[in-house]
Design a protein around this motif. Sequence first.
Motif: not given
Length: 185
Positions: A91-97, A102-111, A160-166
Amino acid sequence: MGLRDLFGKKGKDKDRDAEPDPIADLVLGKLKVGYLVDYDLKTWEVTGYCRYEFDGNIVKEWEITAGGREKRYLELADGRWSLAKKIVIGAIDGDIRRDILRDEDPPSQIAHKGKQYYLDNSSAGHMFPNGEGAGNEVIRWEFLDEDEESFIGIEQWSESELGAATGSFVEDYEFTSILPGAGTD
């Protein structure tokens, strides 16, 4: 019989013999599974608890449920309260997973839902279900909106197991009528 007998023991004896106070311990920071608490015109039941440790900092998290199906996560970190709900990471814009794998970190800005969030903190630590055990390794990234009122948290549990909350930040006085529920001590 002296004043000491009327008003109880003082000093170490009193502390050692003290049992939990069923009234004074009914505060938000001492919630237990089964407790009930009112928030936002609903009664919520504490249905889970876990404790995190990040670089020596303790974070407490309670799962609360209203109406048997609406779930939120109440968290106390560094003296600040927050309330969140899980979202699918897609549900987060882009392909955070992909970015994290790939980079072992998310981008510094998300939407998310048209709102921008900026990386504020990242921590590695352990999560202790029910506050016990050896703990599971976890990496957490925290993103804040421009006003620092709402956030998105992303957690990585394994390769590869990721979770998110807002969620958003809340005040403890917003939670009222804390009561032990059925089956609590």
